[in-house]
Design a protein around this motif. Sequence first.
Motif, short mmCIF file in Angstrom:
data_model
loop_
_atom_site.label_atom_id
_atom_site.label_comp_id
_atom_site.label_asym_id
_atom_site.label_seq_id
_atom_site.Cartn_x
_atom_site.Cartn_y
_atom_site.Cartn_z
N GLU B 45 0.85 -1.20 0.00
CA GLU B 45 0.00 0.00 0.00
C GLU B 45 0.88 1.25 0.00
OE1 GLU B 45 -3.09 -0.15 2.96
OE2 GLU B 45 -4.02 -1.89 2.01
N ILE B 294 -15.10 4.43 -4.02
CA ILE B 294 -15.09 3.01 -3.63
C ILE B 294 -15.33 2.18 -4.89
CG2 ILE B 294 -16.55 1.26 -2.53
CD1 ILE B 294 -14.94 2.54 -0.47
N LYS B 296 -15.80 -2.10 -5.99
CA LYS B 296 -15.88 -3.46 -5.43
C LYS B 296 -16.01 -4.50 -6.54
CE LYS B 296 -19.54 -2.48 -2.98
NZ LYS B 296 -20.68 -2.69 -2.08
N ILE B 305 -12.70 -4.95 -1.97
CA ILE B 305 -13.10 -3.53 -1.95
C ILE B 305 -11.87 -2.64 -2.02
CG2 ILE B 305 -13.41 -3.70 0.57
CD1 ILE B 305 -15.44 -1.39 0.33
N TYR B 306 -11.94 -1.64 -2.89
CA TYR B 306 -10.86 -0.66 -3.05
C TYR B 306 -11.36 0.71 -2.67
CZ TYR B 306 -7.10 -3.26 -5.35
OH TYR B 306 -6.05 -4.10 -5.60
N TYR B 307 -10.52 1.46 -1.98
CA TYR B 307 -10.79 2.88 -1.69
C TYR B 307 -9.63 3.68 -2.28
CZ TYR B 307 -10.81 7.21 1.11
OH TYR B 307 -10.80 8.52 1.50
N ARG B 318 -4.10 8.10 -1.40
CA ARG B 318 -4.21 6.88 -0.62
C ARG B 318 -4.90 5.85 -1.49
NH1 ARG B 318 -3.14 2.83 2.20
NH2 ARG B 318 -3.67 2.62 4.41
N LYS B 320 -6.26 2.03 -0.72
CA LYS B 320 -6.43 1.04 0.33
C LYS B 320 -7.33 -0.04 -0.22
CE LYS B 320 -6.95 -0.61 4.58
NZ LYS B 320 -5.98 -1.66 4.78
N TRP B 321 -7.03 -1.26 0.09
CA TRP B 321 -7.95 -2.32 -0.34
C TRP B 321 -8.05 -3.37 0.75
CZ3 TRP B 321 -3.12 -1.35 -2.41
CH2 TRP B 321 -2.15 -2.36 -2.31
N ARG B 322 -9.20 -4.04 0.77
CA ARG B 322 -9.38 -5.15 1.70
C ARG B 322 -9.72 -6.39 0.89
NH1 ARG B 322 -14.27 -6.12 2.91
NH2 ARG B 322 -13.81 -7.98 1.74
N ARG B 360 -0.06 -8.27 1.99
CA ARG B 360 0.24 -7.19 1.04
C ARG B 360 1.68 -6.78 1.04
NH1 ARG B 360 -3.71 -3.93 3.74
NH2 ARG B 360 -3.59 -5.75 5.04
N TRP C 35 -21.52 9.04 1.73
CA TRP C 35 -20.30 9.61 2.30
C TRP C 35 -20.68 10.60 3.38
CZ3 TRP C 35 -15.70 7.73 0.20
CH2 TRP C 35 -15.85 6.98 -0.96
N SER C 59 -16.86 -3.28 6.41
CA SER C 59 -16.20 -3.85 5.24
C SER C 59 -14.70 -3.54 5.25
CB SER C 59 -16.86 -3.27 3.99
OG SER C 59 -16.43 -3.97 2.86
N MET C 60 -14.35 -2.32 5.60
CA MET C 60 -12.92 -1.92 5.55
C MET C 60 -12.75 -0.65 6.34
SD MET C 60 -10.54 -1.29 2.15
CE MET C 60 -11.52 -0.03 1.34
N SER C 62 -10.00 2.66 6.24
CA SER C 62 -8.87 3.26 5.52
C SER C 62 -8.36 4.49 6.24
CB SER C 62 -9.30 3.70 4.11
OG SER C 62 -10.01 2.69 3.44
N ALA C 63 -7.15 4.42 6.73
CA ALA C 63 -6.54 5.61 7.32
C ALA C 63 -5.69 6.29 6.24
CB ALA C 63 -5.66 5.22 8.49
N SER C 64 -5.54 7.62 6.34
CA SER C 64 -4.71 8.31 5.35
C SER C 64 -4.20 9.62 5.93
CB SER C 64 -5.50 8.59 4.07
OG SER C 64 -6.63 9.38 4.35
N HIS C 80 -15.72 1.99 6.19
CA HIS C 80 -16.64 1.64 5.11
C HIS C 80 -17.54 0.50 5.56
CE1 HIS C 80 -13.68 3.91 2.73
NE2 HIS C 80 -12.76 3.14 3.28
N THR C 87 -22.50 0.92 -0.09
CA THR C 87 -21.37 1.18 0.81
C THR C 87 -21.52 2.55 1.45
OG1 THR C 87 -19.97 -0.09 -0.69
CG2 THR C 87 -18.87 1.18 1.01
N GLN C 114 -8.27 -4.64 11.34
CA GLN C 114 -8.27 -3.35 10.65
C GLN C 114 -7.63 -2.28 11.54
OE1 GLN C 114 -9.70 -2.79 7.57
NE2 GLN C 114 -11.05 -4.54 7.26
N PHE C 146 3.94 4.83 7.53
CA PHE C 146 3.48 5.74 6.48
C PHE C 146 3.86 7.17 6.80
CE2 PHE C 146 0.31 3.79 3.43
CZ PHE C 146 0.74 2.51 3.64
#
Lengths: 295, 360, 177
Positions: B45, B294, B296, B305-307, B318, B320-322, B360, C35, C59-60, C62-64, C80, C87, C114, C146
């Motif tokens: 990532e 997002i 999927k 799932i991708y962000y 960024r 991120k995926w799960r 990953r 969102w 589901s997930m 995400s940190a950034s 998410h 979603t 997570q 990161f």
Amino acid sequence: MHTCKVPPAPKLRLYRINTGSCNGCDVELAATEALTRFGLERLGLSFTADPTQADLVLITGPLTVRSKGKVLAEYAQVPDPKITVLIGVCPISGGAFRDSYAVLGPLDEFLAADVNIPGCPPRPEAIVAGIAEAARLWRGGEGPQLAPAGFPAPANLRGRMSYRAEACVGCRMCQHVCAGGAIRFEEQEAGVSFTLWHNSCLFCGMCSHYCPTGALTPTGEWNLAHPQAQKYQMVEQGVVPRISCSCCGVPMLPVVPELMRKGYRALTRETAQLQTLCSECRQVRSIGGLQRCTK
Amino acid sequence: MSRTVITLGPRQLGLEEPMYFRVQTEGDRVCGLEVLAGQVHRGMEHLTLKRNFYQNITLLERLCSLCSNSHPSTFCTALEELAGMVIPPRAEYLRAVADEIKRIASHLFNCAVVAHIVGEHTLFRRVMELREIVQQSKETIYGNRMDLAANCIGGVRYDPDAGAIDYLKNQLERLKSPLEELYRVFEDAAVLRAATEGVGVLTREQANEFGVVGPVARAAGIDYDVRKKSPYGAYDRLSFQVAIEGAGDVRARALVRLAEARQAVSLIEQCLDQLPNGPVALASFPEVPAGEVIAKSEAPRGELIYYLKTDGTDLPVRLKWRVPSYPNWAALGEMLKGEPVSRIPLIVNSIDPCISCTDR
Amino acid sequence: MHEVEARVELVLAGALGARQVVAWRRDVKGVASGWCRLGEPEQVLPAARALAGLGARLSMVSASLVPAAPNATGREVAYHFDLDGTTLTLTLELPLQGARVPSLTPVYRNADWQEREFRELYDIEVLGHPNPGRLFVDRSLEPALFERLIPYSTFINGASGEKLWRQVQAAQQENPS
């Protein structure tokens, strides 16, 4: 009468170590092991799960920080002398994962590699060819060398990339899209030099997909296995020569026919003249219709 | 009864990838499990933030070779959504073909490993032989047996002609009856049934509690498939029934996968029959504006799932995926509870764990 | 408004005591995503409880860093949730100093990994996590990779690649084709 019987070559045992791979080379190794068509058995080779019984070590993956301790301890359990084979570009050069905080490879900084099998992943036939080379080394240079001709490849195979300097305009799009960092351009006096290092090439073909002039094309050549001594010689190279603008004399890269065809639809005697003009003079000539250089 | 803790690694578990487990046992039964991840952590990532969108397509395909196509195709979908690109219909179908051909190969590999662990070596070889039809098809159509390089931003990178389509249809034909037979073997053969039925059970309630996805969830009776719930690409025009079982055991998981492998053959056939003419990709180099999105897809192991967050440059802010294996690991503890230690390899493989995906 | 969207807004308002602004989008296939930015990091816990009551799956997470490193002035954590195909993303804005979030693991078992993951990659404290140890990153590496790698990366970025390329060049000079 005395008859001399050559004893059959002793069976060699292969031991696998995964140093943190995407599992591509490993799944292909599993297929290579399971299916007789790839001919490992015929070469007198079999896999072992016991490192102390092994003769040849097959390594996949780029060596992650976390796997290092276990990997090196396992490797040390394989008795010397041993032949070490690096499978896929990851252990050879770090491949796609080079320069990550979590990756330590290339592997030859930590152990003595003997044979490299580039590819991402290499097809089982390439893996077998590399292992056969390793077995030959182990047996002191004796034994069968695999002829690539024995394994036909489909016409679309993405194998070794080939480069034609005659078609290259030096736009560097290939370098921009290359995830393996396998392509370098360098400004030289004679022109722009292009180098593609096969040991970092991911076989993805992005370079040829985005090349506007068809200077890069994948070939069906899949057997790139080579002894470690040749590691840094595995390149594709060419120089795009610099010429002088036929109008104003500034140094420039020639405009290749492929680009002319794209720009002007066809190559005619008239458009051919534009090939040796720098971009400024070309613009003047093609738009303004001026017949004389004004610069 | 005596409690002990043992550590198991890839050798003991028949895994192709390094993953370690700390298992608590009581007598010969499992009573606790800790998953020790990270051997295959390549910092991917973080790497994606240093690579441009084009490079990331190839990098993401190297996340895991078994579901390799799902990553670039989902990533491209995210980029296209942000850039407001609508890819050509032909490209949508060809993306589905690539995803489904990978699904067959992935499911067959897992099925072969199950046969191997159960000690059915002839069956193992038979499944690997059958899988070769898929491997050869991938190499012939795409140029590599594992990493297809099928995707680009705006569509796909391959455009099969009539000859290639005929070839692929022929290959699919060769898969049909062996796949049907394989399903029957996993359903009925005495040895397999004895080894897998009622083993490693995850109930529907537990499956919901752990948020598991893919065949692991569907084997426990959860009717969830991203291709139906959040249709993408060509799937809104393809006809298929979500494969569901109810027993939540090792057998049910294998049957879901084998049903899906058969279904994938039909999905590819539908794609090839409906394949519209026209371009396979948009010609432009898109400008991707700042934003977040997002995307999927249903990868072989379940919901992926991708962000993606962007700032108008061609490097992600960024990504991120799960992966589907991620939530499934934790549920393994429940599946193993009370099972004999000797069954650990079979049960672990029944979630079709992908370690390179997870780490990953 | 669609049923799911209305229910989400209703339970969020109920849990947080005020109406929350959720921006709903639909992709080309009509698949919805919502969102929502929460005012305070603590709100994510009651919000998650309310969503769990709706049958949402986590589901997930995400940190950034925002904006992109090395110019970051803050962090975000985006949670998410899946609501049967829709979603919903709840985003928390966090400062660079002293970033804290409550653990969702008591509500969602699958939040465990997570949270451990973003905890080892970013300087974010997770309050009330039952098992806050390293997950993927080797103990020999610094925490919050990161963030630590921002100044560091300019130095190491490509370092190993450069070394290899020098060797490729050297081999060509010795052995010109």
